[in-house]
Scaffold this active site. Structure first.
Site, PDB file in Angstrom:
ATOM      1  N   TYR A 158     -13.539  34.817   9.223  1.00  0.00           N
ATOM      2  CA  TYR A 158     -12.538  34.978   8.125  1.00  0.00           C
ATOM      3  C   TYR A 158     -12.546  34.280   6.917  1.00  0.00           C
ATOM      4  O   TYR A 158     -12.599  34.560   5.673  1.00  0.00           O
ATOM      5  CB  TYR A 158     -11.061  34.956   8.692  1.00  0.00           C
ATOM      6  CG  TYR A 158      -9.824  35.555   7.492  1.00  0.00           C
ATOM      7  CD1 TYR A 158     -10.004  36.928   7.417  1.00  0.00           C
ATOM      8  CD2 TYR A 158      -9.200  34.399   7.002  1.00  0.00           C
ATOM      9  CE1 TYR A 158      -8.706  37.285   6.429  1.00  0.00           C
ATOM     10  CE2 TYR A 158      -8.238  34.975   6.123  1.00  0.00           C
ATOM     11  CZ  TYR A 158      -8.032  36.208   5.731  1.00  0.00           C
ATOM     12  OH  TYR A 158      -7.138  36.770   4.821  1.00  0.00           O
ATOM     13  N   LYS A 177     -13.906  35.445   2.763  1.00  0.00           N
ATOM     14  CA  LYS A 177     -13.103  35.342   1.543  1.00  0.00           C
ATOM     15  C   LYS A 177     -13.940  34.378   0.480  1.00  0.00           C
ATOM     16  O   LYS A 177     -13.867  34.682  -0.686  1.00  0.00           O
ATOM     17  CB  LYS A 177     -11.749  34.782   1.998  1.00  0.00           C
ATOM     18  CG  LYS A 177     -10.899  35.613   2.716  1.00  0.00           C
ATOM     19  CD  LYS A 177     -10.935  37.062   2.008  1.00  0.00           C
ATOM     20  CE  LYS A 177      -9.790  37.965   2.875  1.00  0.00           C
ATOM     21  NZ  LYS A 177      -9.804  39.309   2.485  1.00  0.00           N
TER      22      LYS A 177
END
Length: 243
Positions: A166, A170
């Site tokens: 995750y 980003k």
């Protein structure tokens, strides 16, 4: 087809949480908001009660056919797009049931591929497919919903438990944001990242400390920047995040 004084925005992953709050906020700003949903029924339910002109659109950012169909719909119905908010996002728990956020050593290549398909490749797919429509706007804006966890420095990756797929997705998204912004720096197109902070949604088991509306505010601000506004940056509220 609508008139050129009407502003049109598309928000991906907008059936709940931050995405739905962004859709509501942009509708309150006077936009016709196309609410991206992975099913017709969830889109209809999400659009109810938002106020303003909110219209559900079937859209899974990992499905090129659906993305193409959405672009064709926007072209036919409106002729341009003013704002694209790439909000759709997933984490490892979306692929397999887990009772905790896995450590990097507990993740595998398939976990990373699953997360990147939406959080990174989905954004590129959306920008590529809608860029020609954005260029037809007088003041086009792209907002990529990112996270403080995408920052490599002390205010990002070194805060809380390490999160491989995750957080790194980003980080990649932030880099993509900058490179698009550099390409179009001499145009009216502005591209920025919006970090909503620790928002309480079903994405994190409602453990956040902020409301979806509080988290959505930065994305709405970046979507409505005037001609003097920044491009190629990432903000949480008014604070520009370091890489």
């Amino acid at each position: 087809m609508t008139t050129m004084n009407q502003r049109v925005a598309l928000v991906t992953g907008a059936t709940r949480g931050i995405g739905r709050a962004i859709a509501r906020g942009l509708a309150a700003e006077g936009f016709t908001v196309l609410l991206g949903a992975r099913s017709v029924e969830s889109g209809r339910k999400a659009a109810e009660g938002l106020g303003g002109d909110v219209r559900p659109v079937l859209l899974d950012v990992t499905d090129q056919r659906q993305v193409d169909a959405a672009a064709a719909l926007v072209e036919a119905e409106y002729g341009w797009l003013d704002v694209l908010v790439n909000n759709a996002g997933v984490n490892v728990q979306g692929r397999r049931e887990l009772d905790h956020l896995p450590k990097p050593s507990e993740e595998d290549v398939d976990d990373i591929r699953f997360v990147y398909e939406t959080n990174v490749f989905g954004v590129v797919r959306m920008i590529s497919s809608f860029l020609s429509l954005l260029h037809k706007s007088k003041a086009p804006r792209i907002v990529n919903v990112t996270s403080m966890r995408g920052s490599i420095g002390e205010e990002g990756a070194w805060v809380g438990q390490p999160s491989l797929s995750y957080s790194s997705s980003k980080t990649a998204l932030n880099a993509i944001t900058v490179h698009y912004a550099r390409e179009f720096a001499d145009t009216t197109l502005k591209i920025n990242g919006a970090a909503p902070g620790h928002v309480a949604t079903d994405f994190n088991g409602f453990r956040g400390t902020r409301t979806p509306d509080e988290g959505a505010a930065v994305a709405i601000r970046l979507a409505t920047l005037d001609a003097t506004g920044p491009t190629g940056a990432v903000f949480e509220d008014e604070h520009q995040l370091a890489w």
